[in-house]
Design an enzyme around this catalytic site. Sequence first.
Site, PDB file in Angstrom:
ATOM      1  N   LYS A 107      37.399  47.479  41.905  1.00 52.88           N
ATOM      2  CA  LYS A 107      36.125  47.238  41.226  1.00 52.88           C
ATOM      3  C   LYS A 107      35.792  48.318  40.197  1.00 52.88           C
ATOM      4  O   LYS A 107      34.852  48.163  39.420  1.00 52.88           O
ATOM      5  CB  LYS A 107      35.004  47.122  42.253  1.00 52.88           C
ATOM      6  CG  LYS A 107      35.176  45.894  43.143  1.00 52.88           C
ATOM      7  CD  LYS A 107      33.993  45.708  44.083  1.00 52.88           C
ATOM      8  CE  LYS A 107      34.100  44.408  44.846  1.00 52.88           C
ATOM      9  NZ  LYS A 107      35.117  44.473  45.919  1.00 52.88           N
TER      10      LYS A 107
HETATM   11  C1  LIG Z   1      35.578  43.252  46.436  1.00 49.76           C
HETATM   12  C2  LIG Z   1      36.898  43.327  47.114  1.00 49.76           C
HETATM   13  C3  LIG Z   1      37.701  42.190  47.317  1.00 49.76           C
HETATM   14  C4  LIG Z   1      37.245  40.797  46.949  1.00 49.76           C
HETATM   15  O1  LIG Z   1      37.200  40.591  45.566  1.00 49.76           O
HETATM   16  P1  LIG Z   1      36.416  39.304  44.979  1.00 49.76           P
HETATM   17  O2  LIG Z   1      36.516  39.451  43.513  1.00 49.76           O
HETATM   18  O3  LIG Z   1      35.012  39.416  45.486  1.00 49.76           O
HETATM   19  O4  LIG Z   1      37.106  38.106  45.502  1.00 49.76           O
HETATM   20  C5  LIG Z   1      38.943  42.355  47.896  1.00 49.76           C
HETATM   21  N1  LIG Z   1      39.380  43.570  48.293  1.00 49.76           N
HETATM   22  C6  LIG Z   1      38.627  44.687  48.123  1.00 49.76           C
HETATM   23  C7  LIG Z   1      39.157  45.982  48.612  1.00 49.76           C
HETATM   24  C8  LIG Z   1      37.371  44.616  47.529  1.00 49.76           C
HETATM   25  O5  LIG Z   1      36.639  45.720  47.390  1.00 49.76           O
END
Ligand SMILES: *Cc1c(COP(=O)(O)O)cnc(C)c1O
Length: 428
Positions: A107
């Site tokens: 993210k």
């Molecule tokens: C947020 C997150 C996800 C999921 O991603 P999405 O875009 O919400 O499907 C998967 N793995 C980790 C480690 C995350 O922080």
Amino acid sequence: MNYYSLHHKSPKTTFKHAVVNGIAPDRGLYFPENITPLSKEFIDNIADYSNHEIAFEAIKQFVGNEIPEDKLKEIIAETISFDFPVVPVDKNIGTLELFHGPTMAFKDVGAKFMAKCLEYFNQGNDDEVTVLVATSGDTGGAVANGFLGAKGVNVVILYPSGKVSDIQEKQLTTLGQNITALEVDGVFDDCQDMVKTAFLDDEISRTLTSANSINIARWLPQMFYFFYAYKQLHQKHKDIVFSVPSGNFGNICAGIVAQKLGLPIKHFVAATNVNDTVPNYMKEGIYTPKPSKATISNAMDVGNPSNFIRIQQLFDNNFEALKNKFSSYSFTDDETRVKMKQIYDSANYVADPHGAVGYLGLQKYGLQENEYGVFLETAHPVKFLDVVEDVIPVKVGIPEQIKKVIDKEKVAIKASSYEDLKAFLIKE
Ligand SMILES: *Cc1c(COP(=O)(O)O)cnc(C)c1O
């Protein structure tokens, strides 16, 4: 570029307004009015382009002329400041490591890109904006880091007291400057409810915005990952299948945008934990959201994935067309633990629980001889230390990014009700 609401009851708007407002007035998600494929020449020669150039080519039509080219390039350079390697783990399987950024979660890219866009759009504006987010762990750290020092932007992060890991808590509570952490006496859903109430409260909602993956500036840059993987793999001359560990389905949805832009991707697998709303939908054609269940891959504990509606739109709401390019499978915590152990035993690779769910997705899909499978490693194993060290006989080394925060002092304001949050926001 114009954006329309997927609820179709709000007027079209610009990139700027979609970023600043996050969601349309009719509560629908914003969606780009058109997606024009990139030239075949660019795709065929992708290895000749730097990661910054690729990002610029991929995103520029979505921004249009609302950010000058030079500024957009600067934002991209600040966002893409680390590598995205594909590491082989089996004969025809590799993992795309997305965790080399400042908070070691994928993210980081979306959070930084959104922060820089918001900062650009808010310059010269006397009103400061407040970004309000609830986190169950990973999002908060990435948002705090991405927005640190952004001018004219305050960030308030709500997290459930005692329910995030020590490392995650340090990432949220030690930065200072324009970042404030509110430690909520409750669970994640309480934090989320407080945020939702604030957005509906006329006395304060005007200067609030959200930084979750419904915001197009957090969602769209995630498509870069798929270009970077293709750049590293195209010489294998195999059909590429991506398996994406999915919670809110923003990451995989961005991958499908990359495919629409002309990136040769054979198939997408959305791998989930027991929060199986989408896998069930793919089986039965009926979408039934459910309350979320807690798992060891907790960043994917989502019972009503907000971006799935965008995926349906990308396939013109045609279920058969979707099924052709997209599968979704769900896995239990036990299956995930067994897979983590197996990956370690066979490839000496330490996968975090989310990555292991991704690997399981590829296995269930069943790769053919002419296919190469890539599962996304969305977080560094250190972020899920307890589970990883419980399942695999290793000590995970603490990376530099984490060492930097671990000894800093936690600063958080206690909150136990919406009134506490509101009082804090008014005082600001
Ligand atoms: C947020 C997150 C996800 C999921 O991603 P999405 O875009 O919400 O499907 C998967 N793995 C980790 C480690 C995350 O922080």
